[in-house]
Design a protein around this motif. Structure first.
Motif, mmCIF file in Angstrom:
data_model
loop_
_atom_site.group_PDB
_atom_site.id
_atom_site.type_symbol
_atom_site.label_atom_id
_atom_site.label_comp_id
_atom_site.label_asym_id
_atom_site.label_seq_id
_atom_site.Cartn_x
_atom_site.Cartn_y
_atom_site.Cartn_z
ATOM 1 N N ILE A 160 9.872 110.938 -53.991
ATOM 2 C CA ILE A 160 8.890 110.811 -55.075
ATOM 3 C C ILE A 160 9.578 110.829 -56.435
ATOM 4 C CG2 ILE A 160 6.961 111.985 -56.205
ATOM 5 C CD1 ILE A 160 6.027 112.859 -53.444
ATOM 6 N N PHE A 161 10.627 111.623 -56.557
ATOM 7 C CA PHE A 161 11.359 111.665 -57.819
ATOM 8 C C PHE A 161 12.069 110.338 -58.091
ATOM 9 C CE2 PHE A 161 15.518 112.393 -59.857
ATOM 10 C CZ PHE A 161 15.061 112.718 -61.121
ATOM 11 N N LEU A 162 12.677 109.745 -57.057
ATOM 12 C CA LEU A 162 13.370 108.472 -57.242
ATOM 13 C C LEU A 162 12.394 107.324 -57.473
ATOM 14 C CD1 LEU A 162 16.163 108.799 -54.531
ATOM 15 C CD2 LEU A 162 16.427 108.968 -57.003
ATOM 16 N N LEU A 163 11.216 107.390 -56.867
ATOM 17 C CA LEU A 163 10.212 106.331 -56.986
ATOM 18 C C LEU A 163 8.951 106.917 -57.609
ATOM 19 C CD1 LEU A 163 10.687 104.806 -53.419
ATOM 20 C CD2 LEU A 163 11.878 104.173 -55.518
ATOM 21 N N GLN A 164 8.987 107.125 -58.915
ATOM 22 C CA GLN A 164 7.919 107.861 -59.587
ATOM 23 C C GLN A 164 6.644 107.052 -59.735
ATOM 24 O OE1 GLN A 164 9.225 109.770 -63.179
ATOM 25 N NE2 GLN A 164 11.166 110.439 -62.285
ATOM 26 N N HIS A 165 6.687 105.736 -59.443
ATOM 27 C CA HIS A 165 5.475 104.916 -59.535
ATOM 28 C C HIS A 165 4.720 104.861 -58.214
ATOM 29 C CE1 HIS A 165 6.749 103.494 -63.466
ATOM 30 N NE2 HIS A 165 7.938 103.244 -62.963
ATOM 31 N N ILE A 166 5.270 105.442 -57.182
ATOM 32 C CA ILE A 166 4.664 105.319 -55.858
ATOM 33 C C ILE A 166 3.391 106.165 -55.775
ATOM 34 C CG2 ILE A 166 5.835 107.247 -54.722
ATOM 35 C CD1 ILE A 166 6.409 105.322 -52.399
ATOM 36 N N VAL A 167 2.411 105.667 -55.044
ATOM 37 C CA VAL A 167 1.139 106.378 -54.889
ATOM 38 C C VAL A 167 0.840 106.713 -53.426
ATOM 39 C CG1 VAL A 167 0.151 105.357 -56.965
ATOM 40 C CG2 VAL A 167 -0.170 104.221 -54.774
ATOM 41 N N LEU A 168 1.539 106.061 -52.493
ATOM 42 C CA LEU A 168 1.311 106.317 -51.067
ATOM 43 C C LEU A 168 2.661 106.351 -50.366
ATOM 44 C CD1 LEU A 168 -1.117 106.669 -49.069
ATOM 45 C CD2 LEU A 168 -0.762 104.277 -48.438
ATOM 46 N N LEU A 169 3.023 107.497 -49.838
ATOM 47 C CA LEU A 169 4.298 107.671 -49.135
ATOM 48 C C LEU A 169 4.024 108.182 -47.738
ATOM 49 C CD1 LEU A 169 7.395 107.730 -49.093
ATOM 50 C CD2 LEU A 169 7.297 110.053 -50.049
ATOM 51 N N ASP A 170 4.539 107.455 -46.756
ATOM 52 C CA ASP A 170 4.360 107.832 -45.348
ATOM 53 C C ASP A 170 2.880 107.999 -45.012
ATOM 54 O OD1 ASP A 170 7.088 107.792 -45.254
ATOM 55 O OD2 ASP A 170 7.321 109.959 -45.408
ATOM 56 N N GLN A 171 2.086 107.085 -45.527
ATOM 57 C CA GLN A 171 0.651 107.018 -45.243
ATOM 58 C C GLN A 171 -0.117 108.231 -45.772
ATOM 59 O OE1 GLN A 171 0.250 106.362 -41.017
ATOM 60 N NE2 GLN A 171 1.380 104.422 -41.066
ATOM 61 N N HIS A 172 0.477 108.956 -46.718
ATOM 62 C CA HIS A 172 -0.195 110.078 -47.380
ATOM 63 C C HIS A 172 -0.135 109.872 -48.895
ATOM 64 C CE1 HIS A 172 0.550 111.917 -43.410
ATOM 65 N NE2 HIS A 172 -0.522 112.653 -43.682
ATOM 66 N N THR A 173 -1.232 110.156 -49.542
ATOM 67 C CA THR A 173 -1.321 109.954 -50.991
ATOM 68 C C THR A 173 -0.386 110.914 -51.721
ATOM 69 O OG1 THR A 173 -3.625 109.274 -50.757
ATOM 70 C CG2 THR A 173 -2.884 109.925 -52.959
ATOM 71 N N VAL A 174 0.293 110.386 -52.703
ATOM 72 C CA VAL A 174 1.162 111.197 -53.553
ATOM 73 C C VAL A 174 0.314 111.800 -54.663
ATOM 74 C CG1 VAL A 174 3.154 111.201 -55.079
ATOM 75 C CG2 VAL A 174 3.158 109.769 -53.024
ATOM 76 N N THR A 175 0.253 113.122 -54.726
ATOM 77 C CA THR A 175 -0.568 113.809 -55.726
ATOM 78 C C THR A 175 0.195 113.987 -57.034
ATOM 79 O OG1 THR A 175 0.136 116.002 -54.989
ATOM 80 C CG2 THR A 175 -1.778 115.016 -53.883
#
Length: 667
Positions: free
Chosen positions: A181-196
């Motif tokens: 998440i730190f490397l890809l700060q624009h991501i909203v869905l990681l491993d099929q779970h929402t990034v809060t």
């Protein structure tokens, strides 16, 4: 069928790839779940937009160079080992799931690619995906990615929103999710779970925390370790309960003259300031003295001091630790002076988390070339250190621009002499030491807030102007604390806190009554049996201009409002030493009967101070037996258990500028 647009021939046993004359308008073709193994030339299918070749036996991609409208291509579950034959195609969606691909190669020309499915392959690196700037979704499930750093290749893909790394070895690493998440700060869905949002903040705070977070963590560490030590009342908290201990902090980039100006200021204003030397783990530069410029300690000693709760703030700069110890401040406070220190920006952030409220002065170079020349002339710094120092000029400037009030004053330091003159003038204004010139004679304010003329005679002066800045500083401090407390408190809680704060102030300043003094506040004191006959008149306000020192008897000229305020507070006026006090409360049935107080034995007021000390030093306690006159006498000593009761106040307000002498401390 010249008008055929969609062809679905899936789930058959076809072995021939497009074995018919192509219709001119054919757009979508589905040949999945067949037995085809070789792709043929599709240059005649110029209108083809979607091609599905899943679950066949293809081992290579070929024949698609002329398909200039192909936007969707799926070759899932084949035997493809390399990605090639897709150069400059207008693909927006590419699915290569379930093949034997080991590298993400030859994809840099797919400028329109938005969805990429490379799951269930043997991919170990993501080095070929960094130029897919329109990529928004990538599926890398069930591959061989083992390092979090591989996600760095996708760092510049600002449109990437969804990513799947399930069932990869990288998931076994600690804090894998926060790292991605730190490397890809624009991501909203990681491993099929929402990034809060909380996860994004935690990721940044863990791997690249801002200065505020680092300072907060350091302050929390110091506070916890300090609370583990025996608690005492510090000298820096005693001089004023309404205003914080006065401190002056000089900050700025490396080698901007902070230390030199601090030393010079403390020498010229030695009645007001003393230099506070910080601790550091770096070695001394040429000309630096241990204990005068810094306290040079080892890394182990520094960490031991942290664990002993001895620091107010710490920071790391240039690979070394720096810290301001509590004892450094206390050593200056015991002398009755304000502490002057210098530190980098990280130290300022850390100190702002403490209960101290210093004045922060920023020294900033404005001519970068002159600053670089000065760094080179010193000969202490490498090229990397000088580049870091120069880059921090913009950091200081940005904080001063975006956070108004973060620094109390900003002084250019290109000319050290001019910078000191500006700093000196600023300090004079802060202390109220401006010189006043009038006529042929000039007068100046001396440290004791009196004025002298040219002949050396003392002149009366109005000390209000000299203390206006200190008073405003106190009011601002109180307003800030009250603003923090007000939104969370009810009026009853605010009243309770006000009463408790008043009691604390009285206890620390020696004005609170003793533990047994409350016994004599419940009713009006009565005259002891040893009083002389009532025929002898007692001196009163009307018969004698003198009043006993330390007594607060009723004044018939006072208005009723002041009388009511004294009766409601239950406090009496005391002497400056807090040794003698007398109560005159009106309680019970006597509350509305005016000044109805029994006459006192004035002979008791003739006792000298030595005889009074004899009573207080005789070891009597509230529970010890006393004589009749002692039990009923309203003249009571202050509580002997108050910390610092036998010590002369050592830190007057800074505008007075009085430095405690040795004789006063002994007294």
């Amino acid at each position: 069928m010249p008008h055929l647009i969609i062809l679905d021939a899936s789930h058959n046993q076809l072995t021939d790839f497009f074995g018919f004359q192509p219709p001119k308008n054919l757009k979508e073709v589905n040949f999945s779940h067949n037995q085809m193994s070789v792709m043929k030339e599709l240059s005649a299918y110029s209108t083809l937009t979607k091609l599905n070749l899943d679950y066949n036996s293809f081992s290579a991609i070929r024949g698609l160079e002329k398909c200039k409208r192909l936007s969707h291509l799926s070759l899932a579950h084949n035997n493809i080992s390399r990605i090639r034959g897709l150069d400059h195609l207008p693909l927006r969606k590419l699915c290569l799931r379930g093949n034997v691909i080991q590298k993400t190669e030859n994809l840099q020309t797919l400028c329109n690619l938005q969805f990429l499915d490379l799951s269930c392959n043997r991919i170990q690196s993501l080095s070929g995906l960094q130029n897919l700037h329109l990529l928004g979704n990538i599926n890398l499930e069930s591959n061989l990615i083992g390092e979090v750093k591989e996600a760095a290749y996708l760092h510049d893909l600002i449109l990437l929103r969804e990513m799947n790394l399930l069932r990869n070895p990288v998931q076994d690493q600690d804090d894998y999710r926060l790292a991605v998440i730190f490397l890809l700060q624009h991501i909203v869905l990681l491993d099929q779970h929402t990034v809060t949002a909380e996860e994004k903040v935690s990721a940044v705070n863990k791997y690249d925390p801002p200065l505020e977070v680092i300072a907060a963590r350091d302050h929390m560490t110091h506070l916890v370790y300090h609370l583990m030590q025996p608690q005492v009342i510090f000298d820096s908290t005693l001089p004023s309960l309404d205003a914080p201990y006065p401190m002056l902090v000089l900050t700025g980039p490396q080698a901007c003259g902070k230390r030199e100006l601090a030393h010079k200021l403390c020498q010229e204003f030695s009645d007001y300031f003393a230099y506070g030397a910080c601790h550091t783990t770096r070695g001394p530069y040429y000309g630096e003295e241990d204990g005068s410029d810094y306290h040079f300690v080892t890394e182990e000693e520094f960490q031991n001091m942290i664990q002993m709760g001895q620091f107010v703030q710490t920071m790391q700069y240039g690979g070394h630790w720096y810290g301001l110890s509590r004892e450094t401040i206390e050593r200056v406070a015991r002398e009755g002076l304000a502490c002057c220190v210098h530190m980098e920006l990280e130290g300022v952030y850390s100190l702002k988390n403490s209960y101290f409220e210093p004045r922060y002065v920023l020294l900033i170079p404005t001519v970068v070339d002159n600053y670089v020349c000065f760094l080179k002339a010193r000969g202490f710094y490498s090229n990397a250190q000088m580049e870091t120092a120069v880059s921090r000029i913009d950091l200081y400037t940005k904080i001063n621009r975006e956070s108004p009030g973060f620094f109390d004053s900003v002084i250019p330091c290109d000319d050290r002499a001019e910078a000191y003159r500006t700093l000196k003038q600023l300090v004079k204004e802060y202390l109220g030491l401006e010189e006043h010139v009038g006529g042929s004679e000039s007068s100046s304010i001396t440290p004791d807030n009196t004025s002298t003329n040219a002949t050396g005679e003392l002149l009366p002066t109005n000390t209000t102007e000299a203390t206006d800045l200190m008073d405003s500083y106190s009011r601002n401090y109180q307003n800030k604390i009250q603003a923090k407390m007000t939104p969370q408190q009810t009026p009853a809680e605010m009243t309770s806190n006000h009463i408790r704060q008043q009691l604390i102030r009285e206890a620390l300043s020696g004005k609170s009554p003793g533990a047994y003094a409350e016994l004599f506040q419940r009713s009006a004191p009565t005259a002891p049996s040893s009083l002389p006959s009532q025929s002898q008149p007692l001196p009163g306000p009307s018969s004698s201009p003198m009043r006993p020192v330390g007594l607060s008897g009723p004044d018939p000229d006072e208005d009723s409002s002041s009388e009511e305020s004294r009766a409601s507070s239950g406090l009496s006026m005391r002497s400056s030493a807090g040794a003698l006090s007398a109560e005159s409360p009106a309680r019970g049935s006597d509350a509305g009967s005016g000044h109805n107080i029994e006459p006192l034995d004035m002979s008791m007021l003739g006792q000298d101070r030595d005889s009074y000390r004899g009573h207080t030093d005789s070891g009597l306690t509230p529970d010890a037996p006393r004589s009749v006159s002692e039990r009923v006498s309203p003249t009571l000593p202050s509580s002997p258990g108050r910390p610092g009761a036998n010590v002369k106040p050592v830190l007057p307000p800074i505008p007075s500028g009085r430095k405690t002498n040795d004789s006063g401390s002994k007294q």
